[in-house]
Design a protein around this motif. Structure first.
Motif, PDB file in Angstrom:
ATOM      1  N   ARG A  85       0.753  -1.346  -0.029  1.00 42.54           N
ATOM      2  CA  ARG A  85      -0.030   0.070  -0.212  1.00 42.54           C
ATOM      3  C   ARG A  85       0.820   1.220  -0.132  1.00 42.54           C
ATOM      4  NH1 ARG A  85      -5.431   1.051   2.633  1.00 42.54           N
ATOM      5  NH2 ARG A  85      -5.039  -1.395   3.187  1.00 42.54           N
ATOM      6  N   LEU A  86       0.705   2.068  -0.957  1.00 42.05           N
ATOM      7  CA  LEU A  86       1.547   3.199  -1.232  1.00 42.05           C
ATOM      8  C   LEU A  86       0.447   4.684  -1.292  1.00 42.05           C
ATOM      9  CD1 LEU A  86       4.203   2.151  -3.841  1.00 42.05           C
ATOM     10  CD2 LEU A  86       4.316   2.291  -1.317  1.00 42.05           C
ATOM     11  N   SER A  87       0.988   5.549  -0.935  1.00 43.37           N
ATOM     12  CA  SER A  87       0.096   6.821  -0.865  1.00 43.37           C
ATOM     13  C   SER A  87      -0.051   7.363  -2.330  1.00 43.37           C
ATOM     14  CB  SER A  87       0.704   8.017  -0.077  1.00 43.37           C
ATOM     15  OG  SER A  87       2.396   8.217  -0.933  1.00 43.37           O
ATOM     16  N   ALA A  88       0.640   6.748  -3.484  1.00 47.01           N
ATOM     17  CA  ALA A  88       0.376   7.157  -4.825  1.00 47.01           C
ATOM     18  C   ALA A  88      -0.004   5.737  -5.747  1.00 47.01           C
ATOM     19  CB  ALA A  88       1.562   7.709  -5.471  1.00 47.01           C
ATOM     20  N   GLY A  89      -0.733   5.652  -6.320  1.00 47.39           N
ATOM     21  CA  GLY A  89      -1.399   4.622  -6.791  1.00 47.39           C
ATOM     22  C   GLY A  89      -2.569   3.997  -6.415  1.00 47.39           C
ATOM     23  N   ASP A  90      -3.364   2.910  -7.190  1.00 52.23           N
ATOM     24  CA  ASP A  90      -4.347   2.296  -6.413  1.00 52.23           C
ATOM     25  C   ASP A  90      -4.381   0.815  -6.835  1.00 52.23           C
ATOM     26  OD1 ASP A  90      -4.854   2.352  -9.154  1.00 52.23           O
ATOM     27  OD2 ASP A  90      -6.844   3.361  -8.943  1.00 52.23           O
ATOM     28  N   LEU A  91      -3.494   0.272  -7.154  1.00 51.56           N
ATOM     29  CA  LEU A  91      -3.545  -1.086  -7.440  1.00 51.56           C
ATOM     30  C   LEU A  91      -3.751  -1.738  -6.260  1.00 51.56           C
ATOM     31  CD1 LEU A  91      -3.361  -3.269  -9.511  1.00 51.56           C
ATOM     32  CD2 LEU A  91      -0.763  -3.313  -9.245  1.00 51.56           C
ATOM     33  N   PHE A  92      -3.277  -1.665  -4.958  1.00 56.04           N
ATOM     34  CA  PHE A  92      -3.490  -2.365  -3.699  1.00 56.04           C
ATOM     35  C   PHE A  92      -5.028  -2.142  -3.419  1.00 56.04           C
ATOM     36  CE2 PHE A  92      -3.840  -2.767   0.729  1.00 56.04           C
ATOM     37  CZ  PHE A  92      -2.579  -3.745   1.299  1.00 56.04           C
ATOM     38  N   GLU A  93      -5.549  -0.960  -3.250  1.00 55.78           N
ATOM     39  CA  GLU A  93      -7.039  -0.787  -3.050  1.00 55.78           C
ATOM     40  C   GLU A  93      -7.843  -1.582  -4.074  1.00 55.78           C
ATOM     41  OE1 GLU A  93      -7.873   0.628  -0.364  1.00 55.78           O
ATOM     42  OE2 GLU A  93      -5.699   0.962   0.077  1.00 55.78           O
ATOM     43  N   THR A  94      -7.525  -1.520  -5.322  1.00 58.87           N
ATOM     44  CA  THR A  94      -8.131  -2.448  -6.458  1.00 58.87           C
ATOM     45  C   THR A  94      -8.379  -3.804  -5.797  1.00 58.87           C
ATOM     46  OG1 THR A  94      -7.670  -0.864  -8.239  1.00 58.87           O
ATOM     47  CG2 THR A  94      -8.347  -3.053  -8.678  1.00 58.87           C
ATOM     48  N   TYR A  95      -7.290  -4.421  -5.406  1.00 62.09           N
ATOM     49  CA  TYR A  95      -7.374  -5.786  -4.946  1.00 62.09           C
ATOM     50  C   TYR A  95      -8.073  -5.840  -3.654  1.00 62.09           C
ATOM     51  CZ  TYR A  95      -4.669  -8.022  -8.983  1.00 62.09           C
ATOM     52  OH  TYR A  95      -4.395  -8.091 -10.100  1.00 62.09           O
ATOM     53  N   SER A  96      -7.837  -5.061  -2.758  1.00 65.71           N
ATOM     54  CA  SER A  96      -8.637  -4.945  -1.420  1.00 65.71           C
ATOM     55  C   SER A  96      -9.991  -4.855  -1.754  1.00 65.71           C
ATOM     56  CB  SER A  96      -8.117  -3.751  -0.582  1.00 65.71           C
ATOM     57  OG  SER A  96      -6.804  -3.843  -0.221  1.00 65.71           O
ATOM     58  N   GLU A  97     -10.492  -4.060  -2.641  1.00 62.25           N
ATOM     59  CA  GLU A  97     -11.975  -3.744  -2.706  1.00 62.25           C
ATOM     60  C   GLU A  97     -12.582  -5.123  -3.564  1.00 62.25           C
ATOM     61  OE1 GLU A  97     -12.496  -0.213  -5.053  1.00 62.25           O
ATOM     62  OE2 GLU A  97     -11.838   0.817  -3.742  1.00 62.25           O
ATOM     63  N   SER A  98     -11.734  -5.907  -4.432  1.00 62.11           N
ATOM     64  CA  SER A  98     -12.016  -7.139  -4.922  1.00 62.11           C
ATOM     65  C   SER A  98     -12.394  -8.080  -3.809  1.00 62.11           C
ATOM     66  CB  SER A  98     -11.146  -7.572  -5.805  1.00 62.11           C
ATOM     67  OG  SER A  98     -11.432  -8.873  -6.366  1.00 62.11           O
ATOM     68  N   PHE A  99     -11.441  -8.222  -3.022  1.00 63.32           N
ATOM     69  CA  PHE A  99     -11.526  -9.113  -1.802  1.00 63.32           C
ATOM     70  C   PHE A  99     -12.778  -8.995  -0.855  1.00 63.32           C
ATOM     71  CE2 PHE A  99     -10.779 -10.614   2.432  1.00 63.32           C
ATOM     72  CZ  PHE A  99     -10.346 -12.007   2.385  1.00 63.32           C
ATOM     73  N   GLU A 100     -12.818  -7.634  -0.698  1.00 64.03           N
ATOM     74  CA  GLU A 100     -14.116  -7.346   0.363  1.00 64.03           C
ATOM     75  C   GLU A 100     -15.427  -7.738  -0.313  1.00 64.03           C
ATOM     76  OE1 GLU A 100     -14.012  -6.533   3.467  1.00 64.03           O
ATOM     77  OE2 GLU A 100     -12.118  -6.419   3.381  1.00 64.03           O
ATOM     78  N   SER A 101     -15.416  -7.479  -1.759  1.00 62.32           N
ATOM     79  CA  SER A 101     -16.764  -7.788  -2.472  1.00 62.32           C
ATOM     80  C   SER A 101     -17.160  -9.304  -2.521  1.00 62.32           C
ATOM     81  CB  SER A 101     -16.758  -7.262  -4.031  1.00 62.32           C
ATOM     82  OG  SER A 101     -16.442  -5.892  -4.077  1.00 62.32           O
ATOM     83  N   VAL A 102     -16.095  -9.955  -2.586  1.00 66.63           N
ATOM     84  CA  VAL A 102     -16.232 -11.517  -2.614  1.00 66.63           C
ATOM     85  C   VAL A 102     -16.493 -11.780  -1.194  1.00 66.63           C
ATOM     86  CG1 VAL A 102     -15.099 -13.800  -2.779  1.00 66.63           C
ATOM     87  CG2 VAL A 102     -14.878 -11.920  -4.534  1.00 66.63           C
ATOM     88  N   TRP A 103     -15.866 -11.318  -0.273  1.00 65.66           N
ATOM     89  CA  TRP A 103     -16.034 -11.500   1.341  1.00 65.66           C
ATOM     90  C   TRP A 103     -17.556 -11.515   1.500  1.00 65.66           C
ATOM     91  CZ3 TRP A 103     -13.205 -14.109   4.942  1.00 65.66           C
ATOM     92  CH2 TRP A 103     -13.749 -13.811   6.346  1.00 65.66           C
ATOM     93  N   ASN A 104     -17.948 -10.487   0.951  1.00 72.51           N
ATOM     94  CA  ASN A 104     -19.509  -9.909   1.386  1.00 72.51           C
ATOM     95  C   ASN A 104     -20.379 -11.065   0.823  1.00 72.51           C
ATOM     96  OD1 ASN A 104     -18.793  -7.884   3.042  1.00 72.51           O
ATOM     97  ND2 ASN A 104     -18.795  -6.482   1.182  1.00 72.51           N
ATOM     98  N   LEU A 105     -20.139 -11.736  -0.142  1.00 78.64           N
ATOM     99  CA  LEU A 105     -20.851 -12.784  -0.965  1.00 78.64           C
ATOM    100  C   LEU A 105     -20.544 -13.918  -0.333  1.00 78.64           C
ATOM    101  CD1 LEU A 105     -20.184 -11.837  -4.729  1.00 78.64           C
ATOM    102  CD2 LEU A 105     -22.194 -11.484  -3.222  1.00 78.64           C
ATOM    103  N   ALA A 106     -19.635 -14.161   0.327  1.00 74.06           N
ATOM    104  CA  ALA A 106     -19.224 -15.795   0.756  1.00 74.06           C
ATOM    105  C   ALA A 106     -20.057 -15.980   1.859  1.00 74.06           C
ATOM    106  CB  ALA A 106     -17.739 -15.512   1.066  1.00 74.06           C
ATOM    107  N   LYS A 107     -20.185 -17.365   2.318  1.00 75.73           N
ATOM    108  CA  LYS A 107     -20.902 -17.818   3.506  1.00 75.73           C
ATOM    109  C   LYS A 107     -19.696 -18.465   4.451  1.00 75.73           C
ATOM    110  CE  LYS A 107     -21.083 -22.375   1.165  1.00 75.73           C
ATOM    111  NZ  LYS A 107     -21.948 -23.508   0.569  1.00 75.73           N
ATOM    112  N   PRO A 108     -20.181 -18.579   5.715  1.00 77.31           N
ATOM    113  CA  PRO A 108     -19.283 -19.180   6.713  1.00 77.31           C
ATOM    114  C   PRO A 108     -18.923 -20.353   6.371  1.00 77.31           C
ATOM    115  CG  PRO A 108     -21.179 -18.031   7.882  1.00 77.31           C
ATOM    116  CD  PRO A 108     -21.409 -18.214   6.287  1.00 77.31           C
ATOM    117  N   ALA A 109     -17.510 -20.712   6.449  1.00 76.15           N
ATOM    118  CA  ALA A 109     -17.137 -21.988   5.879  1.00 76.15           C
ATOM    119  C   ALA A 109     -17.263 -22.932   7.208  1.00 76.15           C
ATOM    120  CB  ALA A 109     -15.366 -21.830   6.159  1.00 76.15           C
ATOM    121  N   THR A 110     -17.864 -24.428   6.605  1.00 71.70           N
ATOM    122  CA  THR A 110     -18.203 -25.229   7.367  1.00 71.70           C
ATOM    123  C   THR A 110     -17.476 -26.633   7.109  1.00 71.70           C
ATOM    124  OG1 THR A 110     -20.163 -25.911   6.080  1.00 71.70           O
ATOM    125  CG2 THR A 110     -20.454 -24.383   7.994  1.00 71.70           C
ATOM    126  N   PHE A 111     -16.681 -27.077   7.907  1.00 72.61           N
ATOM    127  CA  PHE A 111     -15.689 -28.173   7.457  1.00 72.61           C
ATOM    128  C   PHE A 111     -15.482 -28.971   8.895  1.00 72.61           C
ATOM    129  CE2 PHE A 111     -13.237 -24.716   8.194  1.00 72.61           C
ATOM    130  CZ  PHE A 111     -11.897 -25.140   8.711  1.00 72.61           C
TER     131      PHE A 111
END
Length: 111
Positions: A85-111
């Motif tokens: 994560r750097l003050s310039a650029g947004d690649l880190f944030e792009t992947y963070s947002e992608s992860f958060e979007s999938v996290w919000n769709l995911a269900k609790p893991a049961t195993f």
């Protein structure tokens, strides 16, 4: 967060990587065995997702390793990116947002 070993996306990715029927799901279950002691620990949450597996994200505070998925290649043979994560650029944030979007769709893991 793990791909759902029972999900269609994991089955498709295993097929695309030419791993053999059920191999990727078995690899996920094998990894889950290492995480089993964390089930029920305060502050630890694991989820399964069934989204398209474009990449694997391993985040450590302000750093990430992104293992890109390349059609027809196993993950171990695909390139990885080390992001900070750097003050310039947004690649880190792009992947963070992608992860958060999938996290919000995911269900609790049961195993």
């Amino acid at each position: 967060m793990f791909g759902d070993p029972e999900g269609d996306s994991v089955a498709l990715r295993g097929e695309e990587e030419q791993l053999g029927d059920g191999t990727l799901a078995a690899r996920i279950r094998n990894a889950l065995a290492s995480y089993r002691p964390l089930v029920g620990v305060d502050g630890v949450e694991m989820r399964f997702h069934n989204t398209t597996l474009y990449n694997s994200i391993f985040r450590f505070d302000d750093e990430m390793i992104i293992n890109t998925h390349v059609y027809g290649f196993q993950g171990a043979h695909a390139p990885s990116l080390h992001l900070r994560r750097l003050s310039a650029g947004d690649l880190f944030e792009t992947y963070s947002e992608s992860f958060e979007s999938v996290w919000n769709l995911a269900k609790p893991a049961t195993f």
